[in-house]
Design an enzyme around this catalytic site. Sequence first.
Site, PDB file in Angstrom:
ATOM      1  N   CYS A  24       0.595  -1.320  -0.009  1.00 18.97           N
ATOM      2  CA  CYS A  24       0.323   0.157  -0.118  1.00 18.97           C
ATOM      3  C   CYS A  24       0.808   1.045   0.634  1.00 18.97           C
ATOM      4  O   CYS A  24       1.429   1.573   0.674  1.00 18.97           O
ATOM      5  CB  CYS A  24      -0.994  -0.050   0.947  1.00 18.97           C
ATOM      6  SG  CYS A  24      -2.020   1.440   1.497  1.00 18.97           S
ATOM      7  N   PRO A  25       0.779   2.124  -0.683  1.00 16.85           N
ATOM      8  CA  PRO A  25      -0.256   2.688  -2.028  1.00 16.85           C
ATOM      9  C   PRO A  25       0.057   2.392  -3.046  1.00 16.85           C
ATOM     10  O   PRO A  25      -0.645   2.774  -3.897  1.00 16.85           O
ATOM     11  CB  PRO A  25      -0.697   3.844  -1.060  1.00 16.85           C
ATOM     12  CG  PRO A  25       0.679   4.909  -1.214  1.00 16.85           C
ATOM     13  CD  PRO A  25       1.782   3.683  -0.579  1.00 16.85           C
TER      14      PRO A  25
END
Length: 87
Positions: A24-25
């Site tokens: 993530c992201p």
Amino acid sequence: MNEQPSQEVIMNVDVELDACGFPCPIPLLKTRLEVNRMDAGQILKVISNDAGTKRDFRTFVSQSAHELVREEEERGVYCFWLRIGTA
């Protein structure tokens, strides 16, 4: 002989994005780049193995014109089907 209809939903996917292995992201950033190349109404399937992607996708969809039409999770792999909306 009566056959039961399949429970599986068949959906035409225009683009598939495999974001497995990215933390993530990055899956969401890759998704945004792909969405920008697509036309309204097309379906993007995104595959990720980062649990944070669930939260990110729900937030992304709630703040955009795109629609999350399907979501699945199996053994730590998350699949999302997005219908591209108009910008």
